[in-house]
Design a protein around this motif. Structure first.
Motif, PDB file in Angstrom:
ATOM      1  N   TYR A 456       0.833  -1.210   0.000  1.00  0.00           N
ATOM      2  CA  TYR A 456       0.000   0.000   0.000  1.00  0.00           C
ATOM      3  C   TYR A 456       0.863   1.254   0.000  1.00  0.00           C
ATOM      4  O   TYR A 456       0.600   2.209  -0.758  1.00  0.00           O
ATOM      5  N   HIS A 457       1.895   1.276   0.827  1.00  0.00           N
ATOM      6  CA  HIS A 457       2.758   2.471   0.891  1.00  0.00           C
ATOM      7  C   HIS A 457       3.496   2.700  -0.423  1.00  0.00           C
ATOM      8  O   HIS A 457       3.714   3.854  -0.827  1.00  0.00           O
ATOM      9  N   ALA A 459       2.308   1.959  -3.344  1.00  0.00           N
ATOM     10  CA  ALA A 459       1.314   2.458  -4.297  1.00  0.00           C
ATOM     11  C   ALA A 459       0.859   3.872  -3.952  1.00  0.00           C
ATOM     12  O   ALA A 459       0.459   4.637  -4.836  1.00  0.00           O
ATOM     13  N   HIS A 460       0.896   4.215  -2.647  1.00  0.00           N
ATOM     14  CA  HIS A 460       0.395   5.527  -2.205  1.00  0.00           C
ATOM     15  C   HIS A 460       1.421   6.169  -1.262  1.00  0.00           C
ATOM     16  O   HIS A 460       1.178   6.321  -0.066  1.00  0.00           O
ATOM     17  N   ARG A 463       0.300   9.081   1.088  1.00  0.00           N
ATOM     18  CA  ARG A 463      -0.758   8.918   2.085  1.00  0.00           C
ATOM     19  C   ARG A 463      -0.148   8.529   3.424  1.00  0.00           C
ATOM     20  O   ARG A 463       0.823   7.785   3.485  1.00  0.00           O
ATOM     21  N   GLN A 509       5.944   9.826   4.783  1.00  0.00           N
ATOM     22  CA  GLN A 509       5.518  10.324   3.480  1.00  0.00           C
ATOM     23  C   GLN A 509       6.650  11.181   2.917  1.00  0.00           C
ATOM     24  O   GLN A 509       7.105  12.134   3.559  1.00  0.00           O
ATOM     25  N   ALA A 548      -2.788  13.443  -6.448  1.00  0.00           N
ATOM     26  CA  ALA A 548      -2.307  12.773  -5.233  1.00  0.00           C
ATOM     27  C   ALA A 548      -1.567  13.744  -4.317  1.00  0.00           C
ATOM     28  O   ALA A 548      -1.604  13.606  -3.090  1.00  0.00           O
ATOM     29  N   GLU A 551      -4.110  15.663  -2.352  1.00  0.00           N
ATOM     30  CA  GLU A 551      -4.589  14.801  -1.256  1.00  0.00           C
ATOM     31  C   GLU A 551      -3.555  14.779  -0.120  1.00  0.00           C
ATOM     32  O   GLU A 551      -3.918  14.800   1.060  1.00  0.00           O
ATOM     33  N   TYR A 552      -2.300  14.736  -0.490  1.00  0.00           N
ATOM     34  CA  TYR A 552      -1.229  14.739   0.501  1.00  0.00           C
ATOM     35  C   TYR A 552      -1.243  16.019   1.322  1.00  0.00           C
ATOM     36  O   TYR A 552      -1.133  15.996   2.562  1.00  0.00           O
TER      37      TYR A 552
END
Length: 630
Positions: A456-457, A459-460, A463, A509, A548, A551-552
């Protein structure tokens, strides 16, 4: 119900027909165990008989008298299951006979290792003959569970040796361990009948725990619920019946025809029937024939009789005298516990051929000749309590709650705590809320969770973490385990949780230099026009800012997005809230127009800002005005 109860130990008879078992019981107790009219007419015991005795020490003993005729052996098997000690009765004028040997073989298979050999009718024989019989009996007992049993000579007719027999039985039981109370009572029913003025009465030997008047019970395997109206032990009515005694139970909620020999009374939810059992089989040396894979045999367990099919796990045949692991498939549900013993008989011509020990009362179906299966069963068979805990948990991928684990191992809650505490300290098991899990399984959970988060990390990367419930779903963790598992993962420093998002420990992040430049330009332009910000789509295009990254910025709190078309820099948002709060504190109400004038902005930006503040419960709309929430 006065003829049905006994004491704190249960002693049974065994031996050939006409060797004087019932006569001996009557001479010892002054109670005739032959209760059926047919038994009295034929002078032969047909079914189980019951009596009670108080020994010189004051020790109370329930006595179960069994039939000696080969035709009624299944009745004998229903009575032998609960014996603490046995009186193997052999007539001095005949010596050991066929049923002497078969009864002794059954006693040996059930591992009843306390008892006495009683040579009856000694008034009918000379001393020389009695000496020969003693030698014959000594040879018969050699290598069996009764090989050290004292041999007592008696005459029920004259009373010779009866006091010596009582004293010897007292001494034998003094060394016996009373039946433990593990908090899970079960009473295998050996008799059920209707009694005028009482209703349904059942009897049996109570083991595993106490029964209390008024308690609810389940009748297994039928599952019907009943209530205890009355109890008797020691030939007296009692409020509580203790384990290890003959017990009569007066039941409400069913007729006597709805409960029969072979059924079990237990506390609801503590026992269940199973049609599959793992077992260690032992074939009698004189069985006369091998046991074969898929052979049909009669199984006698406690007071129940059921047809089973053998699945021999190691070979096609099991020769006389051999032992091996097997899985039994029963024609009907068997209410059993790990560690229970049983007897196997050929249906026709009827003969006792084997016995065994139940290793797992509710296993999965096994492949034959599977080394892993055989190794696991061998471990379970010889497991100490700590090993048994780990093996039982290993059967359940997501662990077991305390109560269910204790139930499966037949341990009281306190006993489980004593066993599992050191295991937890040693790291062999892990507690997750109220669930216990093996270390190996916990390591697998940790590996799965960290793998899911790593993916997940990657891919994103911008986030902060994965939503908590998405983590549970992707990890395939059951809902009833997840809370405890997540708490343990956090305690171990494997994951962190913030605002409902789960991240791998150490996850940061990170922005590349070109992303930092884009973000800096985006925020700087918002700050230049704090209360009249440009549309976010225009800003994103001018600064090459990917969705993205926006969103961050929102997740990090560097910007506040009040709707799809309006984004404020954090500094501008905080300034706006401060100004509006100050106005509301002084004037108590705020209009859209007043807010517009305070911020030097326009309705286009002020209205979504005020609606956002309403949603954040900072303000509340009253008509066209806003007021501060208290």
């Amino acid at each position: 119900m006065t003829d049905l109860v006994g004491g704190s130990f249960v002693v049974g008879t065994a031996g050939h027909i006409d060797h004087g078992k019932s006569t001996l019981v009557k001479a010892l107790t002054q109670i005739d165990p032959d209760r059926l009219e047919e038994e009295k007419r034929r002078g032969m015991t047909i079914d189980l008989g019951f009596a009670y005795l108080q020994l010189p020490s004051g020790r109370r003993v329930g006595i179960v008298d069994v039939p000696g005729h080969q035709r009624f052996l299944k009745n004998m098997l229903a009575g032998v299951h609960g014996m603490d000690a046995v009186l193997l009765v052999i007539a001095a004028d005949e010596g050991p006979m066929p049923q002497t040997r078969e009864h002794l073989a059954i006693i040996d298979l059930l591992e009843i290792d306390r008892g006495l050999v009683v040579l009856t009718k000694v008034d009918l024989v000379a001393e020389d003959w009695l000496k020969l019989v003693r030698e014959d009996v000594t040879g018969l007992l050699r290598g069996t569970s009764l090989q050290r049993a004292p041999i007592i000579s008696v005459s029920s007719a004259t009373g010779q040796g009866l006091d010596q027999l009582r004293a010897a039985l007292d001494a034998e039981l003094a060394e016996a361990t009373p039946r433990p109370d593990v908090g899970r009572p079960r009473l295998p029913v050996d008799r059920s009948f209707a009694m005028s003025g009482f209703g349904t009465v059942v009897t049996g030997t109570l083991v595993g725990g106490a029964l209390r008047q008024g308690a609810e019970l389940a009748v297994l395997p039928a599952g019907k619920r009943v209530r205890i109206r009355g109890l008797q032990q020691h030939n007296q009515s009692v409020e509580e019946a203790r384990p290890g005694s003959r017990t009569a139970v007066n039941l409400s909620g069913l007729t006597h025809s709805q409960v029969r020999r072979g059924y079990v009374l237990a506390v609801p939810g503590t026992l269940a029937g199973s049609r599959r059992l793992d077992a260690r089989l032992v074939v009698l040396p004189d069985a006369g024939q091998p046991l074969r894979h898929r052979q049909q045999l009669l199984m006698y367990h406690e007071t129940a009789e059921v047809m089973v099919e053998l699945s021999l796990l190691e070979a096609e045949e099991l020769q006389p005298g051999q032992t091996a692991l097997a899985q039994l498939f029963a024609a009907g549900p068997v209410v059993a516990m790990d560690g229970d013993r049983f007897i196997l008989r050929v249906p026709s011509p009827p003969a006792t051929v084997a016995g065994g020990l139940i290793i797992d009362r509710a296993p999965r179906r096994h492949r034959r000749r599977d080394p892993a299966v055989l190794e696991d069963l061998a471990l379970r068979e010889h497991a100490d309590p700590a090993t048994a805990v780990v093996l039982e948990l290993g059967k359940h991928p997501w662990g077991l709650p305390d109560a269910e684990l204790a139930d499966r191992l037949a341990l009281p809650a306190a006993g489980l705590a004593d066993v599992i505490g050191p295991l937890a300290q040693a790291g062999a098991v892990r507690r997750l809320g109220n669930i216990w899990m093996t270390r190996a399984r916990w390591d697998a959970v940790v590996s799965r969770v960290t793998g899911v988060l790593r993916t997940y990390h990657l891919a994103h990367p911008l986030r902060r973490g994965m939503p908590r419930e998405e983590m549970r779903s992707r990890g395939g963790i059951p809902a009833d385990v997840y809370g405890g598992a997540l708490a343990a993962l956090i305690d171990d420093g494997i994951v962190t949780e913030r605002a409902g998002e789960v991240a791998a420990a150490g996850h940061a992040q990170g922005l590349r230099p070109e992303q930092e430049a884009a973000v800096g330009g985006f925020v700087a332009e918002l700050e230049l026009q704090p209360f009249n910000p440009p549309p976010p789509t225009d800003l994103m295009r001018r600064h090459s800012l990917a969705p993205a990254l926006l969103e961050y910025l929102v997740a990090e709190g560097r910007v506040v997005r009040v709707n799809d078309d309006t984004v404020f820099a954090r500094s501008a948002y905080d300034d706006a809230v401060s100004r509006l709060r100050a106005h509301l504190t002084e004037h108590r109400t705020l209009t859209v127009a007043a807010a517009r004038d305070l911020l030097g902005s326009s309705r286009r930006y002020v209205l979504p800002l005020l609606e956002w503040l309403d949603a954040q419960k900072i303000t509340r709309r009253v008509g066209d005005d806003r007021i501060l929430r208290t």
